[in-house]
Design an enzyme around this catalytic site. Structure first.
Site, mmCIF file in Angstrom:
data_model
loop_
_atom_site.group_PDB
_atom_site.id
_atom_site.type_symbol
_atom_site.label_atom_id
_atom_site.label_comp_id
_atom_site.label_asym_id
_atom_site.label_seq_id
_atom_site.Cartn_x
_atom_site.Cartn_y
_atom_site.Cartn_z
ATOM 1 N N LYS A 158 40.244 48.283 34.272
ATOM 2 C CA LYS A 158 41.148 47.212 34.697
ATOM 3 C C LYS A 158 41.610 46.397 33.494
ATOM 4 C CE LYS A 158 39.180 46.380 39.302
ATOM 5 N NZ LYS A 158 38.626 45.363 40.221
ATOM 6 N N GLY A 165 46.104 44.291 41.154
ATOM 7 C CA GLY A 165 46.189 45.746 41.149
ATOM 8 C C GLY A 165 47.019 46.343 40.032
ATOM 9 N N HIS A 208 38.987 44.717 51.878
ATOM 10 C CA HIS A 208 39.313 43.549 51.060
ATOM 11 C C HIS A 208 39.077 42.323 51.934
ATOM 12 C CE1 HIS A 208 42.221 41.232 48.296
ATOM 13 N NE2 HIS A 208 41.670 40.384 49.129
ATOM 14 N N HIS A 235 49.465 47.167 47.043
ATOM 15 C CA HIS A 235 48.969 45.825 46.742
ATOM 16 C C HIS A 235 49.781 44.718 47.395
ATOM 17 C CE1 HIS A 235 46.165 47.809 44.192
ATOM 18 N NE2 HIS A 235 47.144 48.379 43.516
ATOM 19 N N ARG A 291 45.272 29.225 44.158
ATOM 20 C CA ARG A 291 46.474 28.709 44.833
ATOM 21 C C ARG A 291 46.274 28.793 46.349
ATOM 22 N NH1 ARG A 291 47.533 34.197 43.695
ATOM 23 N NH2 ARG A 291 47.762 35.335 45.650
ATOM 24 N N VAL A 294 49.591 33.239 50.854
ATOM 25 C CA VAL A 294 50.532 33.566 51.929
ATOM 26 C C VAL A 294 49.816 33.531 53.294
ATOM 27 C CG1 VAL A 294 52.048 35.360 52.865
ATOM 28 C CG2 VAL A 294 51.905 35.034 50.382
ATOM 29 N N ARG A 337 53.255 40.042 58.328
ATOM 30 C CA ARG A 337 54.281 39.626 57.364
ATOM 31 C C ARG A 337 55.593 40.319 57.715
ATOM 32 N NH1 ARG A 337 51.943 38.925 51.271
ATOM 33 N NH2 ARG A 337 49.853 38.189 51.839
HETATM 34 C C1 MV4 Z 1 38.807 47.702 42.783
HETATM 35 C C2 MV4 Z 1 38.858 48.797 43.683
HETATM 36 C C3 MV4 Z 1 37.761 49.643 43.734
HETATM 37 N N1 MV4 Z 1 36.702 49.428 42.918
HETATM 38 N N2 MV4 Z 1 37.719 47.534 42.002
HETATM 39 C C4 MV4 Z 1 43.255 46.210 43.485
HETATM 40 C C5 MV4 Z 1 43.807 44.834 43.379
HETATM 41 C C6 MV4 Z 1 42.888 44.095 42.516
HETATM 42 N N3 MV4 Z 1 42.756 42.772 43.007
HETATM 43 C C7 MV4 Z 1 41.613 44.847 42.555
HETATM 44 N N4 MV4 Z 1 41.884 46.078 43.218
HETATM 45 C C8 MV4 Z 1 40.920 46.994 43.426
HETATM 46 N N5 MV4 Z 1 39.800 46.840 42.670
HETATM 47 C C9 MV4 Z 1 36.712 48.389 42.078
HETATM 48 N N6 MV4 Z 1 35.668 48.210 41.279
HETATM 49 C C10 MV4 Z 1 39.977 48.946 44.482
HETATM 50 C C11 MV4 Z 1 41.037 48.035 44.356
HETATM 51 C C12 MV4 Z 1 42.134 48.245 45.239
HETATM 52 C C13 MV4 Z 1 42.451 47.318 46.234
HETATM 53 C C14 MV4 Z 1 41.744 46.143 46.385
HETATM 54 C C15 MV4 Z 1 42.084 45.236 47.362
HETATM 55 C C16 MV4 Z 1 43.121 45.504 48.233
HETATM 56 C C17 MV4 Z 1 43.827 46.654 48.094
HETATM 57 C C18 MV4 Z 1 43.512 47.580 47.106
HETATM 58 C C19 MV4 Z 1 44.240 48.761 46.996
HETATM 59 C C20 MV4 Z 1 43.926 49.655 46.008
HETATM 60 C C21 MV4 Z 1 42.882 49.403 45.131
#
Ligand code: MV4
Length: 446
Positions: A158, A165, A208, A235, A291, A294, A337
């Site tokens: 990341k 994302g 999430h 995302h 913040r 939405v 949404r």
């Molecule tokens: C992750 C993950 C899987 N494992 N981290 C995507 C947005 C960012 N905020 C972090 N994200 C992710 N982090 C680990 N270690 C999968 C995602 C992710 C995701 C997270 C939240 C909502 C939608 C998503 C869609 C694809 C990947």
């Protein structure tokens, strides 16, 4: 005391903030680009100032124009809404230097959470569970290989300056690692002007789930439960609900208390959201948003608390209106949404709304600046409204949502309403049985 608030945003959130100001007897200033002269928030505000041409960087992101609009109108505070300047620490600093109140956290807290390594380290130090991963930045190939072996595959690279994302790369095995690592670094350099990356265990099928927190900046903080935002595409969240179908009351109160305690230690001020991935009964911190989000209305629906009122109270130095014990979670809420987009391809569909009829009845809220005759400009986000439905139980909420979707009319453009009509009748959705990948699989197999 705050007597006049400039709303540095547009669309439904500008209207949302304006309504809260009116209820509190605070005067309002709308700012708008030349493309938004006909917007509802401009019409309903006490005063309005045109701050530039359509592109956001010349108007809604133009700090100097916004500060000048404050000085011209005598606004003593700015509400940034979400997006645009809402998580811009420099903007918070500049307002501070001008003696204008930024309705949000301190610039330092925005900075800490904007750098994803610092955010994660801070969360961990505050007792929040985090995803297993590298201790900070991964510096080179050798470091990447060693760290990935320690974490165990699959791993995710990341960008430190990323978030939401952008700039992530998965490595399933060691054979993929160096390519993923170096691609992530160069993409981060291109996108953010910063090639710093870190590494985490890749969670394959999480939900999430995010916790709404609120602090008064003086060491008092509360949580307002969670929102399940797993239903998303690229995302972009599509459907959010509270409570999460995956949690029971004990889990909710446990993770909520951890977050509230962390915010007390941080002396956090204002609204915040602590984002987690949730898998096999465990929470793993990923990011914190500093913040109003939405999807905040689903939390308002189940708690009865107006989060924008609380933001303004805290920014005025009046503290929170509720304590943790005073928060009662009641029923279930779902937000859909409504985007001006094709409901299958999500291609934006700007243009003129010819007919607009919002649904009503018990447990129904529509936050939208749209109206019949309104021309959606092509320059901005395609969110044109949010439908929030509340019921005593999730089943009642879903039944109500089905009825309400039938009543909603938006003609002249394409919207995501038909997608929700499909989702509300889908068995997985009815069962709450979905993860962060569900929607993309559903859309691909159809
Ligand atoms: C992750 C993950 C899987 N494992 N981290 C995507 C947005 C960012 N905020 C972090 N994200 C992710 N982090 C680990 N270690 C999968 C995602 C992710 C995701 C997270 C939240 C909502 C939608 C998503 C869609 C694809 C990947």
């Amino acid at each position: 005391m705050i007597s006049k608030i400039l709303i540095a945003n547009r669309g439904e959130i500008a209207l949302r903030v304006l309504r809260a100001c009116k209820e509190l007897g605070i005067a309002t200033v709308a700012v708008h680009s030349t493309a938004d002269s006909d917007a509802m928030h401009v019409r309903l505000a006490d005063e309005s100032v045109c701050i530039g041409p359509p592109p956001s960087r010349d108007s809604y992101l133009n700090i100097h124009q916004i500060v000048a609009a404050c000085e011209i109108t005598g606004a003593d505070a700015v509400h940034p809404g979400y997006g645009f300047l809402s998580e811009n620490a420099k903007f918070a600093d500049i307002l501070d230097a001008h003696g204008i109140t930024f309705i949000g956290p301190t610039a330092d807290h925005i900075r800490i959470m904007g750098d994803k390594i610092t955010a994660k380290q801070t969360a961990q130090d505050l007792g929040i569970p985090v995803v297993p991963g590298s201790a900070g930045e991964v510096l080179n190939d050798e470091d990447a290989l060693k760290t990935a072996r320690q974490i165990g595959y699959p791993v995710l690279i990341k960008a430190t300056a990323g978030g939401g994302g952008r700039g992530m790369k998965v490595a399933k095995t060691e054979a993929d690692l160096l390519e993923a690592f170096n691609t992530a670094r160069s993409e981060a350099a291109n996108a953010f002007g910063n090639d710093s990356v870190y590494m985490e265990k890749y969670l394959e099928k999480p939900r999430h789930i995010e916790i709404q927190v609120f602090g008064d900046g003086a060491g008092n903080a509360i949580h307002l439960g969670e929102r399940d935002c797993s239903l998303q595409r690229r995302h972009q969240k599509i459907w959010e609900e509270a409570n999460s179908p995956a949690l029971n009351v004990e889990q909710r109160m446990k993770i909520g208390q951890i977050c509230a305690d962390a915010m007390k230690k941080l002396k956090y001020r204002g609204a915040g959201t602590i984002e987690f991935l949730y898998e096999n009964g465990e929470f793993y911190f990923i990011e914190m948003n500093t913040r109003l989000q939405v999807e905040h209305p689903v939390t308002e629906a189940i708690t009865g608390i107006d989060l924008v009122h609380e933001q303004i109270r805290v920014a005025s130095g009046n503290g929170l209106s509720v304590t943790q014990d005073g928060i009662v979670f009641s029923g279930h809420a779902i937000e859909c949404r409504i985007n001006a987009e094709d409901p299958r391809t999500f291609v934006p569909s700007p243009g003129t709304i010819t007919h607009f009829h919002a649904p009503g009845g018990l447990g129904v809220r529509v936050d939208s600046g749209a109206y019949a005759g309104y021309k959606i400009p092509p320059y901005y986000d395609s969110l044109i409204g949010k439908l929030i439905v509340h019921g005593r139980t999730r089943v009642e909420c879903m039944m109500r949502l089905r009825r309400v979707l039938d009543e909603f009319v938006i003609d002249g453009i394409k919207t995501t309403l038909p997608l929700f009509q499909d989702l509300v009748s889908n068995p997985d959705i009815a069962n709450g049985d979905y993860d962060i990948h569900w929607l993309e699989h559903y859309l691909a197999n159809d």
